[in-house]
Structures are given as structure tokens and as C-alpha cells.
Design an enzyme around this catalytic site. Sequence first.
Site, PDB file in Angstrom:
ATOM      1  N   HIS A 176       4.333  15.694   7.653  1.00  0.00           N
ATOM      2  CA  HIS A 176       3.717  14.461   7.157  1.00  0.00           C
ATOM      3  C   HIS A 176       2.197  14.553   7.198  1.00  0.00           C
ATOM      4  O   HIS A 176       1.507  14.097   6.279  1.00  0.00           O
ATOM      5  CB  HIS A 176       4.172  13.258   7.984  1.00  0.00           C
ATOM      6  CG  HIS A 176       5.334  12.533   7.383  1.00  0.00           C
ATOM      7  ND1 HIS A 176       5.257  11.861   6.196  1.00  0.00           N
ATOM      8  CD2 HIS A 176       6.607  12.355   7.828  1.00  0.00           C
ATOM      9  CE1 HIS A 176       6.423  11.314   5.920  1.00  0.00           C
ATOM     10  NE2 HIS A 176       7.260  11.600   6.889  1.00  0.00           N
ATOM     11  N   GLU A 187       1.856 -36.154  29.090  1.00  0.00           N
ATOM     12  CA  GLU A 187       0.832 -35.199  28.621  1.00  0.00           C
ATOM     13  C   GLU A 187      -0.482 -35.896  28.263  1.00  0.00           C
ATOM     14  O   GLU A 187      -1.413 -35.252  27.784  1.00  0.00           O
ATOM     15  CB  GLU A 187       1.362 -34.408  27.414  1.00  0.00           C
ATOM     16  CG  GLU A 187       2.464 -33.438  27.771  1.00  0.00           C
ATOM     17  CD  GLU A 187       2.839 -32.501  26.629  1.00  0.00           C
ATOM     18  OE1 GLU A 187       3.493 -31.485  26.907  1.00  0.00           O
ATOM     19  OE2 GLU A 187       2.464 -32.779  25.463  1.00  0.00           O
ATOM     20  N   GLN A 220       9.304  16.021   9.971  1.00  0.00           N
ATOM     21  CA  GLN A 220       8.328  15.046  10.457  1.00  0.00           C
ATOM     22  C   GLN A 220       6.941  15.660  10.560  1.00  0.00           C
ATOM     23  O   GLN A 220       5.936  15.049  10.182  1.00  0.00           O
ATOM     24  CB  GLN A 220       8.764  14.532  11.822  1.00  0.00           C
ATOM     25  CG  GLN A 220       7.917  13.395  12.345  1.00  0.00           C
ATOM     26  CD  GLN A 220       8.010  12.189  11.445  1.00  0.00           C
ATOM     27  OE1 GLN A 220       9.080  11.681  11.181  1.00  0.00           O
ATOM     28  NE2 GLN A 220       6.873  11.725  10.942  1.00  0.00           N
ATOM     29  N   GLN A 248     -10.410   0.886   1.160  1.00  0.00           N
ATOM     30  CA  GLN A 248     -10.847   0.039   0.042  1.00  0.00           C
ATOM     31  C   GLN A 248      -9.682  -0.710  -0.601  1.00  0.00           C
ATOM     32  O   GLN A 248      -9.843  -1.838  -1.078  1.00  0.00           O
ATOM     33  CB  GLN A 248     -11.612   0.856  -1.005  1.00  0.00           C
ATOM     34  CG  GLN A 248     -10.855   1.971  -1.677  1.00  0.00           C
ATOM     35  CD  GLN A 248     -10.972   3.305  -0.946  1.00  0.00           C
ATOM     36  OE1 GLN A 248     -11.203   3.324   0.262  1.00  0.00           O
ATOM     37  NE2 GLN A 248     -10.823   4.394  -1.683  1.00  0.00           N
ATOM     38  N   GLU A 257       9.253   5.903  16.356  1.00  0.00           N
ATOM     39  CA  GLU A 257       9.475   5.351  15.015  1.00  0.00           C
ATOM     40  C   GLU A 257      10.865   5.745  14.527  1.00  0.00           C
ATOM     41  O   GLU A 257      11.649   4.909  14.090  1.00  0.00           O
ATOM     42  CB  GLU A 257       8.413   5.883  14.070  1.00  0.00           C
ATOM     43  CG  GLU A 257       8.592   5.459  12.633  1.00  0.00           C
ATOM     44  CD  GLU A 257       7.665   6.190  11.683  1.00  0.00           C
ATOM     45  OE1 GLU A 257       7.504   5.710  10.545  1.00  0.00           O
ATOM     46  OE2 GLU A 257       7.115   7.251  12.057  1.00  0.00           O
ATOM     47  N   HIS A 258      11.161   7.041  14.578  1.00  0.00           N
ATOM     48  CA  HIS A 258      12.476   7.568  14.207  1.00  0.00           C
ATOM     49  C   HIS A 258      13.118   8.191  15.453  1.00  0.00           C
ATOM     50  O   HIS A 258      12.452   8.945  16.166  1.00  0.00           O
ATOM     51  CB  HIS A 258      12.371   8.663  13.142  1.00  0.00           C
ATOM     52  CG  HIS A 258      11.621   8.249  11.915  1.00  0.00           C
ATOM     53  ND1 HIS A 258      10.275   8.533  11.737  1.00  0.00           N
ATOM     54  CD2 HIS A 258      12.017   7.585  10.811  1.00  0.00           C
ATOM     55  CE1 HIS A 258       9.880   8.058  10.560  1.00  0.00           C
ATOM     56  NE2 HIS A 258      10.915   7.477   9.983  1.00  0.00           N
ATOM     57  N   ASP A 261      14.735   8.105   5.013  1.00  0.00           N
ATOM     58  CA  ASP A 261      13.450   8.102   4.308  1.00  0.00           C
ATOM     59  C   ASP A 261      13.622   7.831   2.823  1.00  0.00           C
ATOM     60  O   ASP A 261      12.718   7.307   2.176  1.00  0.00           O
ATOM     61  CB  ASP A 261      12.750   9.452   4.482  1.00  0.00           C
ATOM     62  CG  ASP A 261      11.987   9.538   5.794  1.00  0.00           C
ATOM     63  OD1 ASP A 261      11.865   8.506   6.478  1.00  0.00           O
ATOM     64  OD2 ASP A 261      11.512  10.635   6.135  1.00  0.00           O
ATOM     65  N   HIS A 277       0.356 -39.738  20.276  1.00  0.00           N
ATOM     66  CA  HIS A 277       1.693 -39.185  20.082  1.00  0.00           C
ATOM     67  C   HIS A 277       2.754 -40.213  20.512  1.00  0.00           C
ATOM     68  O   HIS A 277       3.750 -40.428  19.818  1.00  0.00           O
ATOM     69  CB  HIS A 277       1.879 -37.904  20.908  1.00  0.00           C
ATOM     70  CG  HIS A 277       1.302 -36.675  20.274  1.00  0.00           C
ATOM     71  ND1 HIS A 277      -0.031 -36.514  20.048  1.00  0.00           N
ATOM     72  CD2 HIS A 277       1.913 -35.551  19.816  1.00  0.00           C
ATOM     73  CE1 HIS A 277      -0.242 -35.335  19.492  1.00  0.00           C
ATOM     74  NE2 HIS A 277       0.931 -34.729  19.333  1.00  0.00           N
ATOM     75  N   ASN A 292      -2.668   6.361   7.186  1.00  0.00           N
ATOM     76  CA  ASN A 292      -3.269   7.074   8.310  1.00  0.00           C
ATOM     77  C   ASN A 292      -3.956   6.079   9.252  1.00  0.00           C
ATOM     78  O   ASN A 292      -3.857   4.864   9.091  1.00  0.00           O
ATOM     79  CB  ASN A 292      -4.253   8.137   7.811  1.00  0.00           C
ATOM     80  CG  ASN A 292      -5.379   7.537   6.981  1.00  0.00           C
ATOM     81  OD1 ASN A 292      -5.712   6.355   7.101  1.00  0.00           O
ATOM     82  ND2 ASN A 292      -5.966   8.342   6.123  1.00  0.00           N
ATOM     83  N   TYR A 333       0.846  -1.194   0.000  1.00  0.00           N
ATOM     84  CA  TYR A 333       0.000   0.000   0.000  1.00  0.00           C
ATOM     85  C   TYR A 333       0.875   1.235   0.000  1.00  0.00           C
ATOM     86  O   TYR A 333       1.731   1.403   0.887  1.00  0.00           O
ATOM     87  CB  TYR A 333      -0.940   0.035   1.205  1.00  0.00           C
ATOM     88  CG  TYR A 333      -1.790   1.278   1.152  1.00  0.00           C
ATOM     89  CD1 TYR A 333      -2.797   1.392   0.204  1.00  0.00           C
ATOM     90  CD2 TYR A 333      -1.538   2.365   1.986  1.00  0.00           C
ATOM     91  CE1 TYR A 333      -3.549   2.549   0.092  1.00  0.00           C
ATOM     92  CE2 TYR A 333      -2.285   3.528   1.883  1.00  0.00           C
ATOM     93  CZ  TYR A 333      -3.289   3.608   0.930  1.00  0.00           C
ATOM     94  OH  TYR A 333      -4.023   4.776   0.812  1.00  0.00           O
ATOM     95  N   SER A 352       3.094   8.970  11.386  1.00  0.00           N
ATOM     96  CA  SER A 352       4.539   9.000  11.563  1.00  0.00           C
ATOM     97  C   SER A 352       4.955   9.878  12.741  1.00  0.00           C
ATOM     98  O   SER A 352       4.213  10.772  13.168  1.00  0.00           O
ATOM     99  CB  SER A 352       5.187   9.509  10.276  1.00  0.00           C
ATOM    100  OG  SER A 352       6.559   9.221  10.257  1.00  0.00           O
TER     101      SER A 352
END
Length: 427
Positions: free
Chosen positions: A258, A410, A255, A186, A322-323, A356, A415, A209, A124, A233
Site C-alpha cells: 500500500h 437543576e 498490505q 487541497q 484495521e484488518h 478490499d 424549564h 496518507n 476522497y 493502512s
Amino acid sequence: MKIIRYPKREQWSEICQRPHLDMAQLMNTVNIVLNDVRKRGDEAVRHYEQCFDHAVLTSLAVTEAEIDEAETLVSEELKAAIQLAHDNIYQFHAAQKFEGKKVQTRPGVECWQKSIAIEKVGLYIPGGTAPLFSTVLMLATPAKIAGCKEIVLCTPPNSEGKVNPAILVAARTAGVSKIFKAGGVQAIGAMAYGTESVPKVFKIFGPGNQYVMAAKQQVSLGEVAIDMPAGPSEVCVLADDSANASFVAADLLSQAEHGIDSQVLFVTTSEAMLTNVQDEVERQLNLLPRKEMAKKSLDNSRFVLVESEAEMMQLSNAYAPEHLIIQTGNYEAMAEQVVNAGSVFLGKYACESAGDYASGTNHTLPTHGYATAYSGVNLDSYCRKVTFQHLTEEGIREIGHAVELMAEAEQLDAHKNAMTVRIEELT
């Protein structure tokens, strides 16, 4: 921005909070769209493209002719930059190839792992307020190295039904198999369920998002794997009095632009640096084309003054950014103390923008505190580790009785019997 001086530990949880949407309303919207895509396929995707992206589409697929046209619309200089970035990303990720090793755990018992690529992956690529063609390189390049047979890309078109040409050039450069005009929830639904046009994939990658993040999490419950629950982000910058205030401000604003739900956290041990960075942020902000968006993002942001470098690092680990950018005189020592972060940038010249775009590391990273448990996208993200084992007669003699005893304890008699019949054949 909110200025916080010498916060007590009990204030840290508030400092580390991210912006939140009304999750009930968000999930309701996401589920409506996903269910519609599941039922109506292409027709539903085209409907939501018209609603959200104002694009009237007769076909979702991007044609070779459209990609050829995109090649003519992108400057040779930008194509060269895309190729340079691709080469660096390729080099960094190719070095991550897994080399399996056979291990003899007991005489006659041999075990090993093999790395096998995920056959179908979906990428995506956001294309709304900023067409992130760099993300194409970050996601498709390691997929190609891993050996994924089908690489499907979804990205929103503009109101004329056209995909940003740089996205298409990057997709061709990185080896994407199929490209579709679909954005938001979608697009996630189309790749998760499959439609008449969009193939169903086995794992979905890519940032977005909070709606995209919620859609990925929803489809991961039963339909498809996802890379990570990444959302808006964020960056954390640590600086002492040796830092360059202009550089710090530029990093924070890179940043903030974004989106309005992005967040920046600035932590320093210097009152003078705090003041200088504030001034620089105000000066540089007014020069930005996306300054209104950056202003709203800064409303979610915090500038924090702490007593020591140790406290600075501890707050960063609590935030799990994240960064993480470390602009301190002893950045190498500070780097050794990093526990929670997606990607780390060391020294005054290592800006987030380098990672980036073109240094080679991946920019698809865990956000929202998920860096406490998730890694950023890497070559292993596109592979599965399948284990193999081979036992000889000697191996049965070595571990057979232990297996019988454990299975019996067990209360799993079948088994036990699977091993017992083999032992008996050898006696």
C-alpha cells in the site's frame, strides 16, 4: 521486519506502535494549504495540483465526455468485475437499513427515531501510487442507498490532467453526482469550505496518507464532519501451525505494498510457521513490481512469536488492527474473542483482498488504533438518527410533575415553567 520472540507484557506497547511523521511539520504544511484553499478557492486548488500532481488544469470538474471516454478505456472484463463488486457491496449495505420503532415510554408519551440521509457528502479517492477505484464503490454505494442528494468525489489527476478511467467508470456505476480533479489536502479543503467549482459538503469520507488524515481532522474541528481519523493502512495476521505459510506471506505483502507508511503485524504460536512465513515473504517479495515500497513498509513491521492462542488474541486486541486475518484451526472460537478490529477475515481462504474489493463488506476502516472506538464505514455513516416525541394530556399527567421537580433541582426555572403552564391548563 523485526522478529520478536515471546515478548513480555511491558513490550506490547512498543509492538503496537505505528510509524510516525513529524506532526509539527505535517500540521504546518496542512494548515498552509487549507488556509490558502479557504481564501483563494479554485485558484489555490489548481496551484497545488500543479505543485503536487504536476497537472496544469483549466477546470477542476470532470466532464461527461471524459467519463464517456473512460468507458472506452476500461475493458469489458474489468467493467464486469466492477459491477459484480458493486452488486455485492449494495446487497450487504442495503441489509443495514434502519427500521425505526415507536415506543410508548408512559401512557401518552410516545418516542421514536427516524433515519435521515446526510444531504451532501464528499468522497476522497486516493489516486497517487495506486488509483483506488474500489474505494469509489465502497463510499458511493452506501451513500446512494442512504439517499444522499449530492455525492461529490475528489481524486487527483495524473500529470496530463486525466483521472484514472476505472475511477470514473466506478463513479458512474455507483451513482456519483459530481467529480473533481483534486487530491491531497487541497481536495479536503475544497470539500470542507467549498470553492467556485467544488460544493461545500456536510461530511467527508475516504482514506489517505497522514497528510490527508491530518487535513480531515483539522477541518472537522469546525467546518465539516468526517467518517473517522483513518490514515495509513495496516493488517494483523494470526496463525497457528495449521496455517498456510504461502497464504500468510501473501496477505502480509498485499498490505505492505500500500505504501511506505503501511504496517503489518504477524503473530503466531509456531516457531516453524514463523520461519516458513519469513522465507515465503522473501520469495514473494522479489516477484512484486512494488517490491521497493513493500520493503520499506516491512521495515515498520513486526513478526511476533507468542506462547498461546489466548496471548495471540490479546495482543491483537491491544493492537486494534484495521484488518485482522485469523488463520487458525479454531478461527470461529478465536473470532468470538475479537474486541478491537476494523474488519475480520476468517479461515485460510478469506484474504483481505476479498474484503478490499468484492465480498461486500466495506474497506474504509479505522486505522492507527482507532478501532478501539470507531466502526468502519457503513450505511449509518451516511445517516443521522433524528428523535421524535409526542405527548398527549395523559402524557403530561404521567411525567409532568417529575419534569418540574428535576428542572427545579437543576435551578432551571424556565424549564420548569414550560411544563407548569401545560399542567395548569389541564387543571
